[in-house]
Design a protein around this motif. Structure first.
Motif, short mmCIF file in Angstrom:
data_model
loop_
_atom_site.label_atom_id
_atom_site.label_comp_id
_atom_site.label_asym_id
_atom_site.label_seq_id
_atom_site.Cartn_x
_atom_site.Cartn_y
_atom_site.Cartn_z
N ILE A 348 0.84 -1.20 0.00
CA ILE A 348 0.00 0.00 0.00
C ILE A 348 0.87 1.25 0.00
O ILE A 348 0.61 2.23 -0.72
CB ILE A 348 -0.96 -0.01 1.20
N LEU A 349 1.95 1.23 0.80
CA LEU A 349 2.86 2.37 0.83
C LEU A 349 3.53 2.57 -0.54
O LEU A 349 3.76 3.70 -0.98
CB LEU A 349 3.93 2.17 1.90
N PRO A 388 14.64 -10.76 -3.32
CA PRO A 388 13.83 -10.90 -2.09
C PRO A 388 12.67 -9.90 -2.13
O PRO A 388 12.88 -8.69 -2.12
CB PRO A 388 14.83 -10.56 -0.98
N PHE A 389 11.46 -10.41 -2.19
CA PHE A 389 10.31 -9.57 -2.53
C PHE A 389 10.05 -8.50 -1.48
O PHE A 389 10.00 -7.31 -1.79
CB PHE A 389 9.07 -10.45 -2.72
N LEU A 395 12.58 -1.28 0.30
CA LEU A 395 13.61 -0.35 -0.18
C LEU A 395 13.04 0.59 -1.25
O LEU A 395 13.41 1.77 -1.31
CB LEU A 395 14.80 -1.13 -0.75
N ALA A 396 12.14 0.08 -2.08
CA ALA A 396 11.52 0.93 -3.10
C ALA A 396 10.68 2.03 -2.46
O ALA A 396 10.68 3.18 -2.92
CB ALA A 396 10.67 0.08 -4.04
N VAL A 397 9.97 1.70 -1.38
CA VAL A 397 9.18 2.72 -0.66
C VAL A 397 10.10 3.80 -0.10
O VAL A 397 9.83 5.00 -0.24
CB VAL A 397 8.35 2.07 0.45
N LEU A 398 11.19 3.36 0.54
CA LEU A 398 12.13 4.35 1.10
C LEU A 398 12.75 5.21 -0.01
O LEU A 398 12.93 6.42 0.16
CB LEU A 398 13.24 3.62 1.86
N ALA A 399 13.06 4.60 -1.16
CA ALA A 399 13.63 5.36 -2.28
C ALA A 399 12.64 6.39 -2.81
O ALA A 399 13.02 7.53 -3.11
CB ALA A 399 14.06 4.41 -3.39
N LEU A 400 11.38 6.00 -2.92
CA LEU A 400 10.36 6.92 -3.41
C LEU A 400 10.22 8.13 -2.49
O LEU A 400 10.28 9.29 -2.92
CB LEU A 400 9.02 6.21 -3.55
N LEU A 401 10.01 7.85 -1.21
CA LEU A 401 9.79 8.94 -0.27
C LEU A 401 11.05 9.79 -0.11
O LEU A 401 10.97 11.03 -0.03
CB LEU A 401 9.34 8.38 1.08
#
Length: 428
Positions: A348-349, A388-389, A395-401
């Motif tokens: 969701i994030l 690793p899903f 990590l993708a969420v942290l990169a986006l934000l």
């Protein structure tokens, strides 16, 4: 009342200009197909978009096509008449009417046509040297009739004094010129790029169709530069004419998009998350094709297509499908030690963060890719198979934000930062 006069008659007459093309076929141009609809249907869309309340078609008889078009006109809230001679046209044009004439075989971009016609009464013209070889009628040594004009209805009274064999539109052109209506030039550049075209034969109709579809799919949408949208545009431009001629409507393509999405969710439920991500992404792509074709029908034909609200709802459903597949794909164990629903939290994030970054940085290069669910589905499928899903999604969420915060911070200039009451506290 605004009245539109269209034509299905191609006959020579004494006033026919000598410079007109001698190779013009004797068939009915108005029935030539553009995008699966006749030229006359396109002209009716133009007339209805201009607010015409009465449409008069010059034709030698009633046909099944005209009956179908009558239903379209009446559904648009206008009256429909078919007359065979110029004299029969006179009772339908009151002196106070605002009359618009659209030439036989003319197809024009609706926005360009409206701008020129709404500028006021006048005869639209083109440079004679450019227009005459393309089938436009000569007015004088320098000007050719561009195929459209607007005048007060009192000018049409002169039709009653002309011989019955005269072509009505050419007779109206002569009367309008004699009444000294202003000549309003149409840019000759429009002849080359397809915005203003005279179609005289099937080969010309095929060539005009490709330009017509390219112009109507040249969207200014913010997501235009994303791979999925570019692929959808390329598909519509390549296969759109065949689909439209086959009667494939945007709603049917939208139904196919929904079926693809459901199939992707079904495969994800059965454990094949990677294929599910791909199918949900493809469903978004198919919806973009349907949306583009619906946009063409709305803009050019005033026909019902996929509405924006339905498109936005479908995009939300696609996002929900991606979140659901990601939650099912999560490797977090279902135990009492892990809070219920934690496997839904990161997906969701991720999807919400992509929407947030797109809203916060609308002008940032490539930010449109974050709305491209074909790319999104492809990347999630690759992550599902090769990485690793859960860790990769986190990590993708942290990169986006992080990227969003960094770019917003860099974009803030001290010179542009003001207090909310700067006009009250600043001094001259």
């Amino acid at each position: 009342m605004r009245v539109a006069v269209l034509s299905l008659i191609e006959t020579s007459h004494p006033a026919q200009a000598a410079g007109a093309s001698a190779t013009t076929p004797s068939g009915l141009r108005g029935y030539l197909p553009i995008g699966g609809r006749s030229l006359l249907r396109h002209q009716i869309g133009l007339a209805l978009s201009l607010g015409a309340k009465r449409l008069v078609v010059m034709a030698e008889g009633i046909s099944g096509e005209l009956v179908a078009l009558q239903h379209v006109v009446e559904a648009g809230g206008a009256q429909f008449h078919v007359v065979a001679t110029a004299r029969a046209l006179v009772p339908l044009l009151a002196p106070e009417d605002d009359v618009i004439v659209v030439g036989d075989g003319l197809i024009a971009m609706p926005d360009v046509f409206r701008d020129l016609i709404e500028a006021g009464p006048g005869v639209l013209t083109l440079p004679a040297e450019s227009a005459l070889p393309l089938g436009f009628e000569r007015i004088d040594i320098n000007h050719a009739f561009a195929g459209a004009m607007r005048f007060p209805g009192r000018i049409a009274a002169g039709l009653a004094d002309l011989p019955p064999e005269w072509n009505a539109q050419s007779a109206l052109l002569r009367l309008a010129v004699q009444a000294r209506l202003p000549l309003r030039g149409v840019s000759a550049a429009m002849l080359g790029d397809g915005r203003w075209t005279m179609v005289r034969s099937e080969p010309e109709a095929h060539a005009a169709e490709r330009q017509w579809l390219r112009l109507h799919t040249a969207t200014g949408d913010a997501a235009e530069g994303s791979p999925g949208v570019l692929l959808a545009m390329a598909f519509v431009r390549r296969f759109g004419p065949a689909m439209l001629h086959a009667g494939t409507r945007p709603a049917l393509i939208g139904l196919a998009a929904g079926i693809l999405g459901l199939l992707g969710l079904g495969l994800g439920w059965l454990g094949n998350a990677a294929t599910g991500f791909l199918l949900v992404g493809l469903s978004w792509l198919v919806e973009r094709v349907a949306s583009l074709m619906g946009q063409v029908e709305r803009d050019s034909l005033l026909a019902s297509g996929l509405e924006r609200k339905a498109v936005a709802l479908f995009h939300l459903i696609v996002d929900a499908g991606l979140v659901t597949l990601a939650a099912w794909r999560s490797e977090l164990p279902y135990t009492s030690a892990i809070p219920f629903g934690l496997n839904w939290f990161t997906p969701i994030l991720l999807v919400g963060g992509a929407r947030l970054v797109r809203l916060a940085l609308p002008r940032f290069p490539r930010s449109a890719w974050l709305e491209d669910r074909l790319v999104f589905g492809l990347l999630l499928a690759i992550v599902s198979v090769a990485l690793p899903f859960d860790a990769t999604i986190g990590l993708a969420v942290l990169a986006l934000l992080g990227t969003c915060l960094l770019l917003l911070q860099l974009g803030r200039s001290p010179a542009t930062e003001r207090s909310p009451n700067s006009q009250l506290t600043s001094r001259p």
